[in-house]
Design a protein around this motif. Structure first.
Motif, PDB file in Angstrom:
ATOM      1  N   ASN A 144       0.591  -1.390   0.074  1.00 34.09           N
ATOM      2  CA  ASN A 144      -0.321  -0.260  -0.289  1.00 34.09           C
ATOM      3  C   ASN A 144       1.083   1.168  -0.227  1.00 34.09           C
ATOM      4  O   ASN A 144       0.638   2.449  -0.120  1.00 34.09           O
ATOM      5  CB  ASN A 144      -0.588  -0.261   1.531  1.00 34.09           C
ATOM      6  CG  ASN A 144      -1.907  -0.734   1.059  1.00 34.09           C
ATOM      7  OD1 ASN A 144      -2.637  -1.061   0.484  1.00 34.09           O
ATOM      8  ND2 ASN A 144      -1.899  -2.218   2.299  1.00 34.09           N
ATOM      9  N   CYS A 148       5.022   5.207  -3.338  1.00 32.52           N
ATOM     10  CA  CYS A 148       5.192   6.712  -3.115  1.00 32.52           C
ATOM     11  C   CYS A 148       6.257   5.946  -2.153  1.00 32.52           C
ATOM     12  O   CYS A 148       7.466   7.034  -2.732  1.00 32.52           O
ATOM     13  CB  CYS A 148       3.845   6.730  -2.792  1.00 32.52           C
ATOM     14  SG  CYS A 148       2.814   7.006  -3.763  1.00 32.52           S
ATOM     15  N   HIS A 149       6.600   5.137  -1.207  1.00 34.88           N
ATOM     16  CA  HIS A 149       7.858   5.957  -0.166  1.00 34.88           C
ATOM     17  C   HIS A 149       8.751   4.989  -0.419  1.00 34.88           C
ATOM     18  O   HIS A 149       9.992   4.954   0.983  1.00 34.88           O
ATOM     19  CB  HIS A 149       6.409   5.626   1.302  1.00 34.88           C
ATOM     20  CG  HIS A 149       6.032   6.453   1.661  1.00 34.88           C
ATOM     21  ND1 HIS A 149       6.521   7.622   2.379  1.00 34.88           N
ATOM     22  CD2 HIS A 149       4.810   6.617   1.537  1.00 34.88           C
ATOM     23  CE1 HIS A 149       5.464   8.847   2.448  1.00 34.88           C
ATOM     24  NE2 HIS A 149       4.429   8.196   2.276  1.00 34.88           N
ATOM     25  N   PRO A 160       8.276  11.318   1.575  1.00 35.79           N
ATOM     26  CA  PRO A 160       9.191  11.447   2.256  1.00 35.79           C
ATOM     27  C   PRO A 160       9.884  10.098   2.924  1.00 35.79           C
ATOM     28  O   PRO A 160       9.187   9.618   2.694  1.00 35.79           O
ATOM     29  CB  PRO A 160       7.913  11.910   4.216  1.00 35.79           C
ATOM     30  CG  PRO A 160       7.290  12.786   3.487  1.00 35.79           C
ATOM     31  CD  PRO A 160       7.476  12.232   2.345  1.00 35.79           C
ATOM     32  N   SER A 167      10.713  14.031  10.678  1.00 32.61           N
ATOM     33  CA  SER A 167       9.584  13.361   9.769  1.00 32.61           C
ATOM     34  C   SER A 167       8.847  15.422   9.683  1.00 32.61           C
ATOM     35  O   SER A 167       8.761  15.715  10.755  1.00 32.61           O
ATOM     36  CB  SER A 167       8.664  12.717  10.897  1.00 32.61           C
ATOM     37  OG  SER A 167       8.309  13.500  11.327  1.00 32.61           O
ATOM     38  N   ILE A 168       8.498  15.518   8.611  1.00 35.33           N
ATOM     39  CA  ILE A 168       6.869  16.673   8.530  1.00 35.33           C
ATOM     40  C   ILE A 168       6.305  16.719   9.721  1.00 35.33           C
ATOM     41  O   ILE A 168       6.397  17.794  10.410  1.00 35.33           O
ATOM     42  CB  ILE A 168       6.986  16.549   7.148  1.00 35.33           C
ATOM     43  CG1 ILE A 168       7.821  16.203   6.235  1.00 35.33           C
ATOM     44  CG2 ILE A 168       6.207  18.192   7.199  1.00 35.33           C
ATOM     45  CD1 ILE A 168       6.831  16.267   5.192  1.00 35.33           C
ATOM     46  N   ILE A 180      -1.414   8.632   8.389  1.00 37.40           N
ATOM     47  CA  ILE A 180      -1.830   7.058   7.883  1.00 37.40           C
ATOM     48  C   ILE A 180      -3.289   7.765   7.257  1.00 37.40           C
ATOM     49  O   ILE A 180      -3.804   7.103   6.034  1.00 37.40           O
ATOM     50  CB  ILE A 180      -1.474   5.741   8.678  1.00 37.40           C
ATOM     51  CG1 ILE A 180       0.209   5.472   7.637  1.00 37.40           C
ATOM     52  CG2 ILE A 180      -1.743   4.937   7.557  1.00 37.40           C
ATOM     53  CD1 ILE A 180       0.185   4.956   9.830  1.00 37.40           C
ATOM     54  N   ARG A 184      -2.253  13.397   4.096  1.00 30.40           N
ATOM     55  CA  ARG A 184      -1.314  14.837   4.203  1.00 30.40           C
ATOM     56  C   ARG A 184      -1.693  15.689   3.105  1.00 30.40           C
ATOM     57  O   ARG A 184      -1.485  14.927   2.402  1.00 30.40           O
ATOM     58  CB  ARG A 184      -0.490  14.625   4.887  1.00 30.40           C
ATOM     59  CG  ARG A 184       0.021  13.952   6.270  1.00 30.40           C
ATOM     60  CD  ARG A 184      -0.680  14.690   7.334  1.00 30.40           C
ATOM     61  NE  ARG A 184      -0.254  14.491   8.908  1.00 30.40           N
ATOM     62  CZ  ARG A 184      -0.482  14.043   9.792  1.00 30.40           C
ATOM     63  NH1 ARG A 184      -1.163  15.685   9.756  1.00 30.40           N
ATOM     64  NH2 ARG A 184       0.182  14.108  11.032  1.00 30.40           N
ATOM     65  N   GLY A 186       1.023  18.431   2.399  1.00 23.52           N
ATOM     66  CA  GLY A 186       1.266  20.145   2.393  1.00 23.52           C
ATOM     67  C   GLY A 186       1.827  20.854   2.144  1.00 23.52           C
ATOM     68  O   GLY A 186       2.065  21.050   0.279  1.00 23.52           O
ATOM     69  N   LEU A 256      13.024  17.341   0.881  1.00 22.85           N
ATOM     70  CA  LEU A 256      11.982  16.133   0.992  1.00 22.85           C
ATOM     71  C   LEU A 256      11.910  16.460  -0.821  1.00 22.85           C
ATOM     72  O   LEU A 256      11.979  15.609  -1.583  1.00 22.85           O
ATOM     73  CB  LEU A 256      10.620  17.096   0.935  1.00 22.85           C
ATOM     74  CG  LEU A 256       9.828  16.851   0.539  1.00 22.85           C
ATOM     75  CD1 LEU A 256       9.360  15.222   0.886  1.00 22.85           C
ATOM     76  CD2 LEU A 256       7.461  17.671   1.540  1.00 22.85           C
ATOM     77  N   ASN A 274       1.539  18.702  -1.563  1.00 24.23           N
ATOM     78  CA  ASN A 274       2.289  17.768  -1.834  1.00 24.23           C
ATOM     79  C   ASN A 274       1.063  17.402  -0.692  1.00 24.23           C
ATOM     80  O   ASN A 274       0.521  17.588   0.037  1.00 24.23           O
ATOM     81  CB  ASN A 274       3.921  17.757  -0.749  1.00 24.23           C
ATOM     82  CG  ASN A 274       4.316  16.650  -0.848  1.00 24.23           C
ATOM     83  OD1 ASN A 274       4.203  15.436  -2.289  1.00 24.23           O
ATOM     84  ND2 ASN A 274       5.638  16.454  -0.822  1.00 24.23           N
ATOM     85  N   ARG A 275       0.586  15.730  -1.547  1.00 21.96           N
ATOM     86  CA  ARG A 275      -0.406  14.890  -0.998  1.00 21.96           C
ATOM     87  C   ARG A 275      -0.189  13.845  -0.267  1.00 21.96           C
ATOM     88  O   ARG A 275       0.167  12.928  -1.200  1.00 21.96           O
ATOM     89  CB  ARG A 275      -1.703  15.414  -2.085  1.00 21.96           C
ATOM     90  CG  ARG A 275      -3.011  14.350  -1.425  1.00 21.96           C
ATOM     91  CD  ARG A 275      -4.496  15.025  -2.065  1.00 21.96           C
ATOM     92  NE  ARG A 275      -4.500  16.312  -2.730  1.00 21.96           N
ATOM     93  CZ  ARG A 275      -5.416  16.955  -1.997  1.00 21.96           C
ATOM     94  NH1 ARG A 275      -6.092  16.359  -0.409  1.00 21.96           N
ATOM     95  NH2 ARG A 275      -5.868  18.101  -2.062  1.00 21.96           N
ATOM     96  N   MET A 276      -0.885  13.306   0.406  1.00 19.94           N
ATOM     97  CA  MET A 276      -0.571  11.707   0.889  1.00 19.94           C
ATOM     98  C   MET A 276      -2.082  11.608   0.825  1.00 19.94           C
ATOM     99  O   MET A 276      -3.224  12.131   2.079  1.00 19.94           O
ATOM    100  CB  MET A 276       0.131  11.966   1.685  1.00 19.94           C
ATOM    101  CG  MET A 276      -0.388  10.400   2.621  1.00 19.94           C
ATOM    102  SD  MET A 276       0.233   9.089   3.287  1.00 19.94           S
ATOM    103  CE  MET A 276      -0.312   8.292   4.277  1.00 19.94           C
ATOM    104  N   PRO A 277      -1.705  10.100   0.086  1.00 21.47           N
ATOM    105  CA  PRO A 277      -3.660  10.241   0.394  1.00 21.47           C
ATOM    106  C   PRO A 277      -4.431   9.275   1.632  1.00 21.47           C
ATOM    107  O   PRO A 277      -3.589   8.712   1.171  1.00 21.47           O
ATOM    108  CB  PRO A 277      -4.224   8.944  -1.077  1.00 21.47           C
ATOM    109  CG  PRO A 277      -2.621   9.059  -0.877  1.00 21.47           C
ATOM    110  CD  PRO A 277      -2.155  10.002  -1.365  1.00 21.47           C
ATOM    111  N   GLN A 279      -5.531   6.768   4.006  1.00 19.09           N
ATOM    112  CA  GLN A 279      -6.198   5.379   3.597  1.00 19.09           C
ATOM    113  C   GLN A 279      -7.268   4.724   4.607  1.00 19.09           C
ATOM    114  O   GLN A 279      -7.579   3.979   4.095  1.00 19.09           O
ATOM    115  CB  GLN A 279      -4.667   4.619   3.594  1.00 19.09           C
ATOM    116  CG  GLN A 279      -3.684   5.302   3.614  1.00 19.09           C
ATOM    117  CD  GLN A 279      -2.876   5.012   2.255  1.00 19.09           C
ATOM    118  OE1 GLN A 279      -3.263   4.201   2.108  1.00 19.09           O
ATOM    119  NE2 GLN A 279      -2.640   5.829   1.391  1.00 19.09           N
ATOM    120  N   VAL A 295       5.887   1.326  11.185  1.00 14.68           N
ATOM    121  CA  VAL A 295       6.853   3.148  10.743  1.00 14.68           C
ATOM    122  C   VAL A 295       7.439   2.702  11.676  1.00 14.68           C
ATOM    123  O   VAL A 295       8.317   3.715  11.693  1.00 14.68           O
ATOM    124  CB  VAL A 295       5.609   3.517  10.128  1.00 14.68           C
ATOM    125  CG1 VAL A 295       6.656   5.132   9.911  1.00 14.68           C
ATOM    126  CG2 VAL A 295       5.078   3.080   8.953  1.00 14.68           C
TER     127      VAL A 295
END
Ligand code: HEC
Ligand code: HEC
Length: 317
Positions: A144, A148-149, A160, A167-168, A180, A184, A186, A256, A274-277, A279, A295
Motif C-alpha cells: 500500500n 510512493c515511499h 518523505p 519527519s514533517i 496514515i 496529509r 502539505g 523533501l 504535496n498530497r498523501m492520500p 488510507q 513505521v
C-alpha cells in the motif's frame, strides 16, 4: 454517476451501440438467401479465376454459425439491459465494478479479523516489537505504501523518508496514525508574485546556511532579512519548522525536494502542494494501527508520547 461532461454523450454512445447491433443483424438478414437456397453439391461460382483453375466459390455460411451470430446479438442486448453499457444507463442489476471490489474487500476484512485480534490488546511499542506484527506490517507497507515511499521506506523527491531522520508531521504514534489514516496535504503558497528571483536566491543561500551547507556569506545577509519577513511565520524564526502545519525543519539534513539553491528557489517562487492520500477508506483501522507501529518501529521507535504510545484504548476516528 457518469463520467460524461454533458448528458448528451450518454445518448450518443447508446445510439452508436444499438445501431452497431442493428447493423450486425441487418448484415445477416441481407445475406439470408444463401441460407435458404441450398442444393447439396451445387455451389455458386463468383466467376473469379486465378492462375487458370483457382476458382472463387460462394459457399454459404454454416447454419450453426448463423445461430451463434444471432445468439450473440441477443446476448449483447440482454447484457445491455442488465449491466451498464448503454451510455449513462446504469443497468437493471445496478452493478458497478467499484461496488464489487468494495464487497470483496469487506468480505476479506472479516476473514482477516482473527489475525489482527491479538494486537488489539497491545500498545504501539509492543506491536512494533512483535515479530509477527512486523511481518504483516512490512507486507501491508509493500502493498500500500511502497509505490510512493519506496520499498525500503526511504522515500524519494517529494515523498518523505519514513525510515530515518526528522519527519514533517512528527514521529509520535498519534502523528503517524493521523498521517496514515487521514492523509496529509502539505501546502506552501507560491511567492513569486512578491519575491523576485534574485531575492529568492539570497533566501535560498540563507536556508542552506541554516543546515550548515556551503553558502554565500554576502548574499545571506539580505537573505536572512527576507527569510524572517516571508518564511518565519511557517518555518519558524529559527527554521526548525512547524509540525502542526507540516512546514519542514530547514535546519537538518533531511530534504523533501533537495538542498540545491535552484530547488529551494523553485519552492519559494512556485510553492509546493504535496498530497498523501488518506488510507482510512482503503485499510481497516486494525491495519492502520499495525502500519503505524511498523513505521514507528522503523525509526528505532523514538518519540513516545505521554499517552503511553497509544494504548489499545486510543480510538481511531
Ligand atoms: C500516492 C503516494 C503515497 C502513498 C500511496 C502513501 N503515501 Fe505517505 N505520503 C505521501 C506524501 C506525498 C507525503 C507528504 C505529504 C506532505 O508533504 O504533506 C506522505 C507523508 C506520509 C507520512 C508523514 C511523513 C512525515 O514526514 O511526517 C507518513 C507517516 C506516511 N506518509 C505513511 C504512509 C503509509 C504508512 C502509507 C501506506 C499505507 C503511505 N504513506 C502511502 C505519499 C504517499
Ligand atoms: C504558509 C506557510 C509557509 C510559508 C509562508 C513558507 N513555507 Fe516553505 N513550506 C511550507 C510547507 C507546508 C512545506 C512542505 C510542503 C510539502 O509538504 O511538500 C514547505 C516546504 C519548503 C521547503 C522544502 C523543504 C524540503 O525539505 O525540501 C523549503 C526549502 C521551504 N519551504 C522554504 C521556504 C522559504 C524559504 C520560505 C519563505 C520565502 C517559505 N518556505 C515560506 C510552508 C510554508
Amino acid at each position: 454517476m457518469n463520467d460524461f461532461i454533458s448528458g448528451g454523450w450518454g445518448y450518443y454512445i447508446a445510439t452508436v451501440v444499438l445501431l452497431g447491433i442493428a447493423w450486425c443483424l441487418w448484415l445477416l438478414f441481407s445475406q439470408r438467401k444463401w441460407l435458404t437456397k441450398r442444393t447439396p453439391g451445387v455451389v455458386e461460382d463468383t466467376g473469379h479465376v486465378w492462375d487458370g483453375d483457382l476458382r472463387e466459390l460462394n459457399n454459404p455460411v454454416p447454419r450453426w454459425w448463423t445461430y451463434m451470430y444471432i445468439i450473440m446479438c441477443v446476448f449483447g442486448l440482454g447484457y445491455l439491459v442488465l449491466y451498464p453499457g448503454l451510455g449513462a444507463y446504469q443497468g437493471a442489476l445496478g452493478y458497478t465494478s467499484a461496488l464489487e471490489v468494495k464487497e470483496d474487500q469487506q468480505k476479506q476484512n472479516v476473514e482477516v479479523q482473527p489475525v489482527y485480534a491479538r494486537f488489539a490488546a497491545m500498545d504501539i511499542p509492543a506491536i512494533a516489537a512483535d515479530p509477527e506484527a512486523r511481518v504483516i506490517g512490512q507486507r501491508l507497507f509493500l502493498n500500500n505504501c511502497a509505490q510512493c515511499h519506496g520499498s525500503d521506506a526511504r522515500g524519494a523527491a517529494s515523498f518523505p523518508n519514513l525510515a530515518e531522520g526528522d519527519s514533517i508531521y512528527g514521529r509520535t504514534p498519534e502523528a503517524l496514525q493521523t498521517s496514515i489514516s487521514k492523509g496529509r496535504n502539505g501546502v506552501m503558497p507560491p511567492m513569486g508574485a512578491n519575491i523576485n528571483a534574485k531575492t529568492a536566491g539570497e533566501i535560498a543561500q540563507y536556508v542552506r546556511s541554516l543546515s550548515g551547507l556551503a553558502h554565500d556569506q554576502i548574499r545571506i545577509i539580505n537573505g536572512k532579512r527576507e527569510y524572517l519577513n516571508n518564511c518565519a511565520a511557517c518555518h519558524g524564526a529559527d527554521g526548525k519548522g512547524n509540525k502542526a502545519i507540516g512546514a519542514p525543519n530547514l535546519t537538518d539534513d533531511v530534504w523533501l525536494y533537495g538542498s540545491s539553491e535552484a530547488t529551494i528557489v523553485q519552492s519559494i517562487l512556485n510553492g509546493r502542494n504535496n498530497r498523501m492520500p488518506a488510507q482510512e477508506h482503503l485499510l481497516t483501522p486494525e491495519q492502520v494501527r499495525l502500519l503505524t507501529a511498523w513505521v514507528w518501529g522503523l525509526s528505532g521507535g523514538q518519540d513516545v508520547t505521554s499517552s503511553a504510545a497509544m494504548s489499545k484504548t486510543t480510538a481511531i476516528k
